[in-house]
Write a protein that holds these residues in place. Structure first.
Motif, PDB file in Angstrom:
ATOM      1  N   GLU A  21      -0.882   1.005  12.926  1.00 42.88           N
ATOM      2  CA  GLU A  21      -1.312  -0.342  12.577  1.00 42.88           C
ATOM      3  C   GLU A  21      -2.802  -0.319  12.289  1.00 42.88           C
ATOM      4  OE1 GLU A  21      -0.086  -3.587  14.927  1.00 42.88           O
ATOM      5  OE2 GLU A  21       1.874  -2.709  15.366  1.00 42.88           O
ATOM      6  N   PHE A  22      -3.204  -1.035  11.263  1.00 44.43           N
ATOM      7  CA  PHE A  22      -4.594  -1.101  10.845  1.00 44.43           C
ATOM      8  C   PHE A  22      -5.042  -2.554  10.831  1.00 44.43           C
ATOM      9  CE2 PHE A  22      -2.843   2.754   9.037  1.00 44.43           C
ATOM     10  CZ  PHE A  22      -3.845   3.688   9.256  1.00 44.43           C
ATOM     11  N   SER A  23      -6.337  -2.760  10.933  1.00 40.72           N
ATOM     12  CA  SER A  23      -6.876  -4.118  10.904  1.00 40.72           C
ATOM     13  C   SER A  23      -7.240  -4.540   9.480  1.00 40.72           C
ATOM     14  CB  SER A  23      -8.107  -4.209  11.810  1.00 40.72           C
ATOM     15  OG  SER A  23      -9.105  -3.313  11.358  1.00 40.72           O
ATOM     16  N   PHE A  24      -6.816  -3.766   8.503  1.00 39.78           N
ATOM     17  CA  PHE A  24      -7.069  -4.051   7.096  1.00 39.78           C
ATOM     18  C   PHE A  24      -5.823  -3.663   6.309  1.00 39.78           C
ATOM     19  CE2 PHE A  24      -8.920  -0.038   8.430  1.00 39.78           C
ATOM     20  CZ  PHE A  24      -8.259   0.873   7.615  1.00 39.78           C
ATOM     21  N   PRO A  25      -5.691  -4.139   5.072  1.00 43.01           N
ATOM     22  CA  PRO A  25      -4.497  -3.828   4.291  1.00 43.01           C
ATOM     23  C   PRO A  25      -4.393  -2.337   3.946  1.00 43.01           C
ATOM     24  CG  PRO A  25      -5.679  -5.681   3.349  1.00 43.01           C
ATOM     25  CD  PRO A  25      -6.560  -5.096   4.406  1.00 43.01           C
ATOM     26  N   VAL A  26      -3.176  -1.802   4.045  1.00 37.04           N
ATOM     27  CA  VAL A  26      -2.891  -0.412   3.693  1.00 37.04           C
ATOM     28  C   VAL A  26      -1.734  -0.416   2.690  1.00 37.04           C
ATOM     29  CG1 VAL A  26      -2.207   1.862   4.529  1.00 37.04           C
ATOM     30  CG2 VAL A  26      -3.636   0.401   5.960  1.00 37.04           C
ATOM     31  N   HIS A  27      -1.944   0.280   1.564  1.00 38.02           N
ATOM     32  CA  HIS A  27      -0.938   0.353   0.511  1.00 38.02           C
ATOM     33  C   HIS A  27      -0.476   1.802   0.390  1.00 38.02           C
ATOM     34  CE1 HIS A  27      -2.453  -3.602  -0.643  1.00 38.02           C
ATOM     35  NE2 HIS A  27      -3.654  -3.072  -0.507  1.00 38.02           N
ATOM     36  N   PHE A  28       0.815   2.014   0.355  1.00 38.59           N
ATOM     37  CA  PHE A  28       1.379   3.359   0.234  1.00 38.59           C
ATOM     38  C   PHE A  28       1.935   3.543  -1.173  1.00 38.59           C
ATOM     39  CE2 PHE A  28       1.394   2.325   4.676  1.00 38.59           C
ATOM     40  CZ  PHE A  28       0.923   3.483   5.262  1.00 38.59           C
ATOM     41  N   VAL A  29       1.462   4.584  -1.838  1.00 40.63           N
ATOM     42  CA  VAL A  29       1.878   4.879  -3.207  1.00 40.63           C
ATOM     43  C   VAL A  29       2.625   6.204  -3.187  1.00 40.63           C
ATOM     44  CG1 VAL A  29       1.072   5.319  -5.545  1.00 40.63           C
ATOM     45  CG2 VAL A  29      -0.149   3.678  -4.089  1.00 40.63           C
ATOM     46  N   PRO A  30       3.858   6.236  -3.672  1.00 42.34           N
ATOM     47  CA  PRO A  30       4.614   7.489  -3.641  1.00 42.34           C
ATOM     48  C   PRO A  30       3.986   8.545  -4.544  1.00 42.34           C
ATOM     49  CG  PRO A  30       5.853   5.774  -4.779  1.00 42.34           C
ATOM     50  CD  PRO A  30       4.616   5.136  -4.250  1.00 42.34           C
ATOM     51  N   PHE A  31       4.299   9.803  -4.252  1.00 44.35           N
ATOM     52  CA  PHE A  31       3.819  10.923  -5.054  1.00 44.35           C
ATOM     53  C   PHE A  31       4.224  10.737  -6.513  1.00 44.35           C
ATOM     54  CE2 PHE A  31       4.499  15.026  -7.056  1.00 44.35           C
ATOM     55  CZ  PHE A  31       3.250  15.607  -6.876  1.00 44.35           C
ATOM     56  N   THR A  32       3.321  11.096  -7.407  1.00 44.05           N
ATOM     57  CA  THR A  32       3.615  11.020  -8.832  1.00 44.05           C
ATOM     58  C   THR A  32       3.111  12.280  -9.537  1.00 44.05           C
ATOM     59  OG1 THR A  32       3.308   9.768 -10.871  1.00 44.05           O
ATOM     60  CG2 THR A  32       1.473   9.752  -9.323  1.00 44.05           C
ATOM     61  N   HIS A  33       3.802  12.688 -10.578  1.00 43.58           N
ATOM     62  CA  HIS A  33       3.360  13.804 -11.418  1.00 43.58           C
ATOM     63  C   HIS A  33       2.525  13.308 -12.594  1.00 43.58           C
ATOM     64  CE1 HIS A  33       5.535  17.099  -9.529  1.00 43.58           C
ATOM     65  NE2 HIS A  33       6.552  16.285  -9.372  1.00 43.58           N
ATOM     66  N   SER A  34       2.420  11.995 -12.732  1.00 41.19           N
ATOM     67  CA  SER A  34       1.722  11.404 -13.873  1.00 41.19           C
ATOM     68  C   SER A  34       0.206  11.490 -13.697  1.00 41.19           C
ATOM     69  CB  SER A  34       2.138   9.940 -14.037  1.00 41.19           C
ATOM     70  OG  SER A  34       1.307   9.308 -14.976  1.00 41.19           O
ATOM     71  N   ARG A  35      -0.443  12.274 -14.538  1.00 43.25           N
ATOM     72  CA  ARG A  35      -1.901  12.400 -14.466  1.00 43.25           C
ATOM     73  C   ARG A  35      -2.588  11.093 -14.825  1.00 43.25           C
ATOM     74  NH1 ARG A  35      -2.406  18.341 -17.235  1.00 43.25           N
ATOM     75  NH2 ARG A  35      -1.493  19.461 -15.492  1.00 43.25           N
ATOM     76  N   SER A  36      -2.042  10.376 -15.787  1.00 41.62           N
ATOM     77  CA  SER A  36      -2.666   9.117 -16.188  1.00 41.62           C
ATOM     78  C   SER A  36      -2.561   8.071 -15.077  1.00 41.62           C
ATOM     79  CB  SER A  36      -2.057   8.588 -17.490  1.00 41.62           C
ATOM     80  OG  SER A  36      -0.682   8.332 -17.335  1.00 41.62           O
TER      81      SER A  36
END
Length: 91
Positions: A21-36
């Motif tokens: 748990e964090f006192s600020f927002p946490v966003h999880f982004v899945p692994f991607t192969h996209s360089r852009s």
């Protein structure tokens, strides 16, 4: 106007922090192969934290540096040979 949360964390490719748990927002982004797609995340960031336990070269740090955020990294493996403390970022 001050943002409601001056600090937000975006975790790229890892789910391991979800249990904390964090006192600020946490966003999880899945692994991607996209360089852009990765470049978009790097360009949107104010800071890139590379908290590695071991690192041979640090190619991801080079990619992040090319997109503009400040870099903070652990001084392990080959990172201190490639990045100069307080020049390219903080080690």
């Amino acid at each position: 106007m001050q943002p409601e949360h001056p600090l937000e964390l975006v975790v790229l490719g890892s789910e391991s922090l979800r249990k904390r748990e964090f006192s600020f927002p946490v966003h999880f982004v899945p692994f991607t192969h996209s360089r852009s797609e990765m470049a978009e995340y790097f360009r949107a960031a104010d800071l890139y934290l590379h908290a590695a336990n071991d690192e041979v070269f640090g190619i991801v740090m080079l990619e992040a540096m090319a997109c503009g955020p400040r870099i903070v990294a652990t001084a392990v493996g080959g990172i201190p040979e490639v990045y100069e403390h307080e020049s390219e970022g903080l080690l």
